[in-house]
Design a protein around this motif. Structure first.
Motif, PDB file in Angstrom:
ATOM      1  N   GLU A   1      77.398  -1.767  60.026  1.00  0.00           N
ATOM      2  CA  GLU A   1      77.021  -1.005  59.752  1.00  0.00           C
ATOM      3  C   GLU A   1      75.729  -0.006  60.176  1.00  0.00           C
ATOM      4  OE1 GLU A   1      75.708  -1.217  55.144  1.00  0.00           O
ATOM      5  OE2 GLU A   1      77.876  -2.543  55.023  1.00  0.00           O
ATOM      6  N   LEU A   2      74.859  -0.985  60.507  1.00  0.00           N
ATOM      7  CA  LEU A   2      73.736  -0.367  61.625  1.00  0.00           C
ATOM      8  C   LEU A   2      74.711  -0.087  62.920  1.00  0.00           C
ATOM      9  CD1 LEU A   2      70.640  -2.464  61.030  1.00  0.00           C
ATOM     10  CD2 LEU A   2      70.621   0.089  59.634  1.00  0.00           C
ATOM     11  N   VAL A   3      75.181  -0.833  63.487  1.00  0.00           N
ATOM     12  CA  VAL A   3      75.540  -0.754  64.837  1.00  0.00           C
ATOM     13  C   VAL A   3      76.432   1.387  64.820  1.00  0.00           C
ATOM     14  CG1 VAL A   3      77.173  -1.184  66.548  1.00  0.00           C
ATOM     15  CG2 VAL A   3      75.092  -2.693  65.739  1.00  0.00           C
ATOM     16  N   ASP A   4      77.080   1.252  63.786  1.00  0.00           N
ATOM     17  CA  ASP A   4      78.237   2.355  63.833  1.00  0.00           C
ATOM     18  C   ASP A   4      78.243   2.771  63.229  1.00  0.00           C
ATOM     19  OD1 ASP A   4      80.425   0.485  63.924  1.00  0.00           O
ATOM     20  OD2 ASP A   4      80.882  -0.160  61.933  1.00  0.00           O
ATOM     21  N   ALA A   5      76.452   2.930  62.453  1.00  0.00           N
ATOM     22  CA  ALA A   5      75.492   4.450  61.991  1.00  0.00           C
ATOM     23  C   ALA A   5      75.136   4.838  63.451  1.00  0.00           C
ATOM     24  CB  ALA A   5      74.888   4.163  60.906  1.00  0.00           C
ATOM     25  N   GLY A   6      75.074   4.332  64.166  1.00  0.00           N
ATOM     26  CA  GLY A   6      74.060   4.858  65.661  1.00  0.00           C
ATOM     27  C   GLY A   6      72.897   4.684  65.311  1.00  0.00           C
ATOM     28  N   TYR A   7      72.795   3.656  64.922  1.00  0.00           N
ATOM     29  CA  TYR A   7      70.884   2.964  64.958  1.00  0.00           C
ATOM     30  C   TYR A   7      70.983   2.433  66.152  1.00  0.00           C
ATOM     31  CZ  TYR A   7      71.043   5.164  59.818  1.00  0.00           C
ATOM     32  OH  TYR A   7      71.908   5.716  58.826  1.00  0.00           O
ATOM     33  N   PHE A   8      71.175   1.965  66.811  1.00  0.00           N
ATOM     34  CA  PHE A   8      70.948   0.884  68.271  1.00  0.00           C
ATOM     35  C   PHE A   8      70.792   1.675  69.348  1.00  0.00           C
ATOM     36  CE2 PHE A   8      71.557  -2.579  65.063  1.00  0.00           C
ATOM     37  CZ  PHE A   8      70.665  -3.528  64.991  1.00  0.00           C
ATOM     38  N   ALA A   9      70.014   1.204  70.347  1.00  0.00           N
ATOM     39  CA  ALA A   9      70.444   1.974  71.762  1.00  0.00           C
ATOM     40  C   ALA A   9      71.340   1.182  71.906  1.00  0.00           C
ATOM     41  CB  ALA A   9      69.211   1.935  72.287  1.00  0.00           C
ATOM     42  N   PRO A  10      71.921   2.458  72.829  1.00  0.00           N
ATOM     43  CA  PRO A  10      73.367   2.105  73.280  1.00  0.00           C
ATOM     44  C   PRO A  10      72.897   0.632  74.617  1.00  0.00           C
ATOM     45  CG  PRO A  10      72.823   4.163  74.165  1.00  0.00           C
ATOM     46  CD  PRO A  10      71.987   3.924  73.973  1.00  0.00           C
ATOM     47  N   ASN A  11      74.106   0.365  75.275  1.00  0.00           N
ATOM     48  CA  ASN A  11      74.112  -0.858  75.980  1.00  0.00           C
ATOM     49  C   ASN A  11      73.076  -1.937  75.838  1.00  0.00           C
ATOM     50  OD1 ASN A  11      75.399   0.277  77.819  1.00  0.00           O
ATOM     51  ND2 ASN A  11      74.385   1.926  78.120  1.00  0.00           N
ATOM     52  N   ALA A  12      73.111  -2.257  74.673  1.00  0.00           N
ATOM     53  CA  ALA A  12      72.089  -3.971  74.570  1.00  0.00           C
ATOM     54  C   ALA A  12      72.676  -4.705  75.334  1.00  0.00           C
ATOM     55  CB  ALA A  12      72.095  -4.263  72.389  1.00  0.00           C
ATOM     56  N   ASN A  13      72.931  -4.973  75.652  1.00  0.00           N
ATOM     57  CA  ASN A  13      73.535  -5.756  77.032  1.00  0.00           C
ATOM     58  C   ASN A  13      73.185  -6.034  78.206  1.00  0.00           C
ATOM     59  OD1 ASN A  13      74.473  -8.003  75.249  1.00  0.00           O
ATOM     60  ND2 ASN A  13      76.960  -6.945  75.142  1.00  0.00           N
ATOM     61  N   ALA A  14      72.556  -4.541  78.324  1.00  0.00           N
ATOM     62  CA  ALA A  14      71.965  -4.345  79.644  1.00  0.00           C
ATOM     63  C   ALA A  14      71.212  -4.887  79.983  1.00  0.00           C
ATOM     64  CB  ALA A  14      71.869  -3.521  80.194  1.00  0.00           C
ATOM     65  N   ASP A  15      69.784  -5.420  78.737  1.00  0.00           N
ATOM     66  CA  ASP A  15      68.459  -5.273  78.768  1.00  0.00           C
ATOM     67  C   ASP A  15      67.578  -6.654  77.857  1.00  0.00           C
ATOM     68  OD1 ASP A  15      68.016  -2.800  79.034  1.00  0.00           O
ATOM     69  OD2 ASP A  15      67.956  -1.635  76.939  1.00  0.00           O
ATOM     70  N   GLU A  16      66.551  -7.071  78.028  1.00  0.00           N
ATOM     71  CA  GLU A  16      65.553  -8.399  78.796  1.00  0.00           C
ATOM     72  C   GLU A  16      65.008  -8.234  77.120  1.00  0.00           C
ATOM     73  OE1 GLU A  16      64.488 -10.581  81.477  1.00  0.00           O
ATOM     74  OE2 GLU A  16      65.795 -10.188  82.315  1.00  0.00           O
ATOM     75  N   TRP A  17      64.573  -8.457  76.007  1.00  0.00           N
ATOM     76  CA  TRP A  17      64.015  -8.262  75.828  1.00  0.00           C
ATOM     77  C   TRP A  17      62.376  -7.317  75.862  1.00  0.00           C
ATOM     78  CZ3 TRP A  17      58.974  -9.167  75.426  1.00  0.00           C
ATOM     79  CH2 TRP A  17      57.685  -9.655  76.005  1.00  0.00           C
ATOM     80  N   THR A  18      62.478  -7.456  77.337  1.00  0.00           N
ATOM     81  CA  THR A  18      61.255  -6.670  77.812  1.00  0.00           C
ATOM     82  C   THR A  18      61.792  -5.066  78.251  1.00  0.00           C
ATOM     83  OG1 THR A  18      61.804  -6.665  79.608  1.00  0.00           O
ATOM     84  CG2 THR A  18      59.799  -8.404  79.291  1.00  0.00           C
ATOM     85  N   ASP A  19      62.907  -5.238  77.758  1.00  0.00           N
ATOM     86  CA  ASP A  19      63.615  -3.977  78.050  1.00  0.00           C
ATOM     87  C   ASP A  19      63.660  -3.400  77.177  1.00  0.00           C
ATOM     88  OD1 ASP A  19      64.681  -4.037  81.100  1.00  0.00           O
ATOM     89  OD2 ASP A  19      64.977  -4.952  80.820  1.00  0.00           O
ATOM     90  N   ALA A  20      63.757  -3.674  76.241  1.00  0.00           N
ATOM     91  CA  ALA A  20      63.757  -3.047  74.697  1.00  0.00           C
ATOM     92  C   ALA A  20      62.848  -2.423  73.685  1.00  0.00           C
ATOM     93  CB  ALA A  20      64.279  -3.729  73.772  1.00  0.00           C
ATOM     94  N   SER A  21      61.223  -3.152  74.484  1.00  0.00           N
ATOM     95  CA  SER A  21      60.306  -3.508  74.317  1.00  0.00           C
ATOM     96  C   SER A  21      60.195  -1.937  75.001  1.00  0.00           C
ATOM     97  CB  SER A  21      59.287  -4.695  74.751  1.00  0.00           C
ATOM     98  OG  SER A  21      60.308  -5.635  74.130  1.00  0.00           O
ATOM     99  N   ASP A  22      60.055  -1.933  76.541  1.00  0.00           N
ATOM    100  CA  ASP A  22      59.288  -1.076  76.944  1.00  0.00           C
ATOM    101  C   ASP A  22      59.682   0.453  76.729  1.00  0.00           C
ATOM    102  OD1 ASP A  22      58.983  -2.133  79.000  1.00  0.00           O
ATOM    103  OD2 ASP A  22      60.134  -2.715  80.121  1.00  0.00           O
ATOM    104  N   LYS A  23      61.139   0.467  76.155  1.00  0.00           N
ATOM    105  CA  LYS A  23      61.878   1.741  75.297  1.00  0.00           C
ATOM    106  C   LYS A  23      60.805   1.991  74.334  1.00  0.00           C
ATOM    107  CE  LYS A  23      67.056   1.608  76.687  1.00  0.00           C
ATOM    108  NZ  LYS A  23      67.716   0.523  76.095  1.00  0.00           N
ATOM    109  N   VAL A  24      60.413   0.615  73.843  1.00  0.00           N
ATOM    110  CA  VAL A  24      59.856   1.261  72.421  1.00  0.00           C
ATOM    111  C   VAL A  24      58.397   2.000  73.000  1.00  0.00           C
ATOM    112  CG1 VAL A  24      58.338   0.855  70.425  1.00  0.00           C
ATOM    113  CG2 VAL A  24      61.008   0.075  71.203  1.00  0.00           C
ATOM    114  N   ALA A  25      57.424   1.780  73.328  1.00  0.00           N
ATOM    115  CA  ALA A  25      56.597   2.313  74.601  1.00  0.00           C
ATOM    116  C   ALA A  25      56.442   3.084  74.864  1.00  0.00           C
ATOM    117  CB  ALA A  25      56.522   1.033  75.200  1.00  0.00           C
ATOM    118  N   ARG A  26      57.666   3.096  75.464  1.00  0.00           N
ATOM    119  CA  ARG A  26      57.689   4.549  76.506  1.00  0.00           C
ATOM    120  C   ARG A  26      58.479   6.318  75.042  1.00  0.00           C
ATOM    121  NH1 ARG A  26      61.596   2.024  80.643  1.00  0.00           N
ATOM    122  NH2 ARG A  26      63.370   2.695  79.140  1.00  0.00           N
ATOM    123  N   GLY A  27      58.659   5.253  73.795  1.00  0.00           N
ATOM    124  CA  GLY A  27      58.811   6.574  73.166  1.00  0.00           C
ATOM    125  C   GLY A  27      60.754   6.732  72.910  1.00  0.00           C
ATOM    126  N   ASP A  28      61.453   5.697  74.012  1.00  0.00           N
ATOM    127  CA  ASP A  28      63.196   5.919  74.236  1.00  0.00           C
ATOM    128  C   ASP A  28      63.044   5.725  72.612  1.00  0.00           C
ATOM    129  OD1 ASP A  28      62.697   7.418  76.305  1.00  0.00           O
ATOM    130  OD2 ASP A  28      63.246   5.398  77.885  1.00  0.00           O
TER     131      ASP A  28
END
Lengths: 305, 447, 293
Positions: free
Chosen positions: B260-287
């Motif tokens: 439901e969360l994914v379908d609602a568009g709450y997750f950033a796209p292309n999760a499989n492209a990112d390592e945990w550090t990339d996801a953390s960077d997204k948050v740090a950058r405000g993306d």
């Protein structure tokens, strides 16, 4: 472009006295091509820029902090020249060990694998015997499987030999794993030395050893340069065997050092980039140094197989 | 060109000494020198005889800080006991291979770091690890190891094996400035509140959640918490032990909530492209606004000069069903001693020292962004965020290992695959669950 | 005479065969042995399971997937670097200024550490701020945000491109060597007889480059079967095994699932597969020997 270079050109065995002189093998051709040359130059420059892009990426990463990279600005040109990653890499307490170890593994392993390849290649080329083709095939097959296949058996073997955490397992394994390619290239190279020549020398009382070192080897310098470059590069850049066979930090090689800069929950992109640039210098120098021989060497022996 | 061969041949026959070209001779000299040098350099005999008072240790706490920190700690140990610690840190992923090969070859170091839970169980089952009950009681570790991690992490088959070094807690870490700019001041404690927060952020054009499943494991925290907050810790424990099925309605429900969360568009796209550090960077950058991650993210962010509290903070994963015990999720890092260690006494002294010295523990926790397993560590040495993480663990009814430490490693591989597969095609979750069950069943049946 | 030859055969072959036998063949036999067991690596005891592992491998979907990927990888890893290297060599085997510098540029990638090269390519393929998507956006004007390494259908190919980039210099050097050996008078003769540039390249140069091609292909095969580091770093065989090769799959079964026995049986099958490749290659080699001897 020694005169040996023309000796083995596919079309010339019947006309060994090709007029091409060593100094001008290719000069006369494509002289009036200034238009073409311009087009080529543009194409090559574009290709070279494309080719350099990932390398530039490595350089850029070495000039940036982890924060810069994390904030997505890796590909931007840095405003200031920040060499602190290089400073950190060089100040790393073990980096000098890494470089010394890598050299102490690479130099003997390169020389050793080529030496053994010369010995085996000579027999397969000049002293064939019943079953030698099968034996040759078995050895050559050693080139083709991924080394991971024998990881655990080798570890157990060296553990029994009490050689773990020394440089020996790496030297020995690289020599052993290098035998196939060295044997193959040397065999094909020696094949171009006329059999009659060897027989003449033998009849005149020379030993096989004398023929090998006095006749075959002197003209095989280029092939040695080829193998030297290939083996040096491959062994220098390997990190699988050091990972498995070393335990103490001061026995490790540079590739493992680069990998180990990263922690469980930490990254070190900039320092890794800086260290890998430094680590690529020896292989690049070896290539530049051997480049002339390398090209000529491929012409003579390797081209045949 | 034949004449050159002939010349060479004649020369070979006529001269007494073999004429070898200079380059080859040089090569020979280099070979000889190299061999001699490696012999001298590589010889293990000399060092061992010099200092028999030593302990070998291998761990995955690489990186500049970890390495320097441990070096200092090992120095202190040497000063106190005279025992030299021979340290060999390895990168995290390579550590897993290295330690397996060494176990397979019967050459484990005296002490090595390991993850508590099913992974430790797996190596204990292999018969390579020394039980340390005596050292445990002799050093009074019962009194210093936090109860939240003590028994679950250290006891295997009724004996103590692992000495905890530090642990982590997984929470919803967010960018405090992004949240403030979006006008979020209250953080949700229940599911409806969480959905409302996501909807609110999304309506303002902010991607609510970053997740990097390239290395698969970051997805496990979603699976763990969704299952723990609905089916509860007991059911999850059964699933992890192979006594329940991934196709059970309990697991389906957790996956449906995730979907439901994914379908609602709450997750950033292309999760499989990112390592945990990339996801953390997204948050740090405000993306993106938040990411569900372990407390090591604070170490990562602190290293980039982000301030705990001002730049980032966290809230606990919200409750979903009423009446389900409150579980928190995280890994425990600890030390194991090899069964055939020749330096057993020194190894035990070292691990006891690492766990029980409060100063060492405080320093280490700070470096790693970890929570100390030692109860005597002064809470004020933690950042405000880590203090709240400690509270969250203290308030919880259960401390559960995250998925890949909770179920046996061969089975965990199938579930980890499922997480990244799910992020690629959430609609096919039933198929993914069926595949996971098939794989995991095969592992449990063969045991 | 014959006796002397026999002596030298033994004397010269002894060391190479001993080293190769002890440190390659013997460990390989060890691996064959493990392939009939259920050893997990950590455990001290294991059972013989006969051909169970092999039966398991044959019906394993992930194994089939990895086999197909290995074939794709090997085919492309032969064609791309070889064709690219040939093109570069043809362009450089002219009187173009700066040829030496160009050669070094094209060779440089081989010198760089795989760990770092892999990471840089990850950043090139990065969907949000990666160089490739930025370039595509600059050309087409629309933001593509395609995640090259994260999509099962593109991951393998994306790694192959990075791999080819790294290996192309090697093939280039080999072809350059082959080109140097083509006698100038042949090309001039063809030119005088009115052959166009294209014809000259096709009928004279490419025909005479066949031996060099055999070398370049052989080295590509060797390297591609061994290729592991860059794949390991860029995708680790993922997403969800879509870019697994047999070497990668063998690795993840052995070292992630701790199934040394099963991984060993994959190794054995991989070895048998490569043996058949070698036989074909060896025949080709013999044909050439006959051609030029």
């Amino acid at each position: 472009m020694t005169d040996g270079a023309t000796a083995t050109t596919p079309t010339t065995p019947t006309t060994p006295a090709t007029p091409a002189t060593p100094a001008t093998p290719a000069t006369p051709r494509r002289r009036r091509l200034s238009g073409w040359t311009g087009v080529l130059l543009v194409c090559l420059t574009v290709l070279a820029l494309l080719f350099l892009t990932p390398t530039v990426g490595v350089i850029l990463s070495a000039l940036k902090s982890t924060r810069d990279i994390a904030f997505g600005t890796l590909w931007a040109i840095p405003r200031t020249l920040d060499l602190s990653n290089f400073a950190v890499a060089l100040a790393h307490p073990s980096v000098k060990f890494y470089f010394v170890n890598t050299f102490l593994v690479t130099a003997p392993a390169t020389a050793g694998s080529i030496t053994l390849g010369i010995l085996a290649g000579y027999v397969f080329s000049k002293l064939p015997f019943r079953g030698s083709e099968i034996l040759f095939l078995v050895i050559v097959s050693g080139m083709f499987f991924p080394p991971q296949i024998i990881l655990i058996p080798l570890f157990r073997l060296f553990n029994r030999l009490g050689l773990l955490d020394t440089l020996w397992p790496m030297i020995i394994v690289h020599i052993a794993m290098g035998i196939p390619i060295c044997t193959l290239l040397m065999r094909n190279f020696f094949a171009t030395v006329p059999a009659a020549l060897r027989e003449a020398a033998i009849v005149e009382g020379a030993s096989e050893w004398r023929v090998l070192t006095g006749v075959a080897l002197p003209v095989s310098l280029p092939a040695l340069a080829v193998l030297g470059t290939l083996q040096f590069t491959w062994i220098w850049n390997d990190f699988l065997w050091p990972l498995i066979f070393t335990q103490s930090d001061n026995k490790r090689t540079i590739m493992l050092g680069i990998v180990s800069l990263r922690g469980q929950y930490t990254v070190a992109w900039g320092v890794q980039g800086a260290l890998s640039l430094l680590a690529s210098l020896p292989t690049l120098l070896v290539f530049l140094f051997f480049q002339r021989y390398f090209i000529a060497g491929m012409t003579m022996g390797a081209v045949k197989g | 060109m034949y004449h050159s061969f002939l010349f060479a041949a004649r020369r070979a026959c006529s001269t007494r000494g073999t004429r070898v070209p200079t380059a080859i001779r040089a090569g020979g000299v280099i070979l000889a020198l190299g061999l001699i040098a490696s012999l001298a350099w590589a010889s293990p005999a000399g060092e061992a005889a010099m200092d028999s008072q030593e302990v070998t240790i291998t761990h995955y706490f690489g990186g500049d800080l970890g390495r320097a920190g441990l070096e200092e700690i090992f120095g202190t140990f040497h000063d106190q006991t005279g025992v030299t610690v021979v340290d060999s840190p390895i990168g995290h992923e390579d550590f897993k291979d290295g330690i397996l090969v060494r176990a397979a070859g019967g050459n484990l170091p005296d002490v090595f770091s390991y993850w508590a839970g099913a992974r430790t169980q797996f190596v204990v089952d292999g018969g390579n690890i020394a039980a340390i009950d005596d050292a445990w009681s002799a050093n009074g570790l019962d009194a210093v190891i936090a109860t939240s991690v003590a028994d679950g992490a250290t006891m295997y088959d009724g004996s103590r094996y692992l000495v905890p070094f530090g642990y982590h807690y997984a929470g919803m870490f967010y960018n405090a400035k992004v949240m403030a700019a979006a006008g979020v001041t209250e953080f949700p404690s229940d599911w409806d509140g969480f959905l409302a927060l996501c909807e609110n952020l999304k309506a303002q054009g902010i991607i609510p959640i970053a997740l990097g499943t390239k290395n698969r494991w970051p997805g496990q925290f979603w699976f763990d918490y969704l299952l723990l907050r609905t089916a509860g810790p007991d059911y999850r424990a059964a699933l992890m032990a192979g006594d329940a099925s991934y196709t059970d309605p309990e697991v389906q429900r957790a996956m449906e909530l995730w979907k439901e969360l994914v379908d609602a568009g709450y997750f950033a796209p292309n999760a499989n492209a990112d390592e945990w550090t990339d996801a953390s960077d997204k948050v740090a950058r405000g993306d993106a606004a938040m990411t569900l991650m372990g407390t090591w993210i604070t170490g990562y962010w602190n290293g980039q000069d982000l301030m705990a509290g001002d730049d980032y903070d966290f809230f606990e994963f919200p409750a979903i069903d009423a009446g389900v015990p409150n579980a928190v999720v995280g890994p425990v890092d600890g030390w194991l001693i090899s069964a055939n260690s020749p330096n057993r006494a020194n190894a035990e002294a070292l691990v006891s020292f690492l766990a029980s010295d409060a100063e060492v523990q405080a320093k280490w926790a700070q470096i790693q962004g970890a929570l100390s397993a030692n109860v005597n560590v002064d809470v004020s040495t933690y950042t405000p965020v880590m203090q709240r993480a400690l509270e969250a663990v203290g308030n919880a009814d259960t401390f559960a290992f995250n998925y890949d430490l909770a179920t046996t490693p061969p089975a965990a591989e199938f579930g980890l695959d499922m997480f990244s597969r799910f992020m690629d095609s959430p609609d096919d979750y039933m198929q993914h669950l069926a595949d996971t069950e098939e794989g995991a069943r095969g592992v449990f049946d063969s045991q | 005479m014959k006796q002397k030859e026999r002596f030298w055969r033994i004397a010269l072959l002894f060391l190479p065969l001993a080293v190769f036998g002890v440190f390659v063949v013997w460990p390989l036999l060890d691996t064959f042995y493990y392939s009939f067991t259920n050893w997990n690596g950590f455990s001290r005891d294991y059972r013989f399971v006969g051909l169970d592992n092999f039966a398991g491998v044959v019906t394993d979907r992930l194994f089939t997937n990895a086999t197909v990927n290995t074939l794709i990888w090997t085919a492309l890893a032969i064609v791309l670097p070889t064709a690219g290297g040939l093109t570069l060599a043809l362009m450089l085997d002219t009187q173009v200024p700066g040829a030496k510098a160009f050669k070094s540029v094209f060779y440089l990638p081989i010198c760089l550490a795989a760990v770092v090269v892999g990471q840089i390519w990850i950043w090139i393929y990065q969907p949000d701020w990666g160089l490739l998507n930025a370039a595509i956006t600059a050309v087409t004007g629309s933001p593509p945000a395609f995640a090259w390494l994260a999509e099962p259908e593109s991951a393998l190919y994306s790694v192959i491109v990075a791999w080819s980039w790294q290996q192309m210099g090697l093939a280039m050097v080999i072809f350059l060597a082959g080109l140097t050996s083509i006698p100038t008078y042949l090309l001039e003769a063809a030119e005088i007889e009115g052959a166009s540039r294209g014809q000259r390249i096709r009928h004279v140069v490419l025909a005479l480059l066949r031996p060099a091609t055999v070398v370049a292909v052989a080295l590509s095969v060797i390297n591609s079967l061994k290729a592991f580091d860059i794949l390991f770093i860029m995708t680790g065989g993922g997403p969800f095994h879509s870019s697994d090769t047999l070497a990668m799959y063998m690795y993840s079964e052995s070292f992630k699932k701790y199934r040394i026995g099963y991984g060993s049986s994959i190794s054995v099958i991989l070895f048998l597969m490569t043996l058949s490749v070698i036989t074909v290659y060896f025949r080709q080699l013999k044909k050439l020997d006959e051609l030029y001897d």
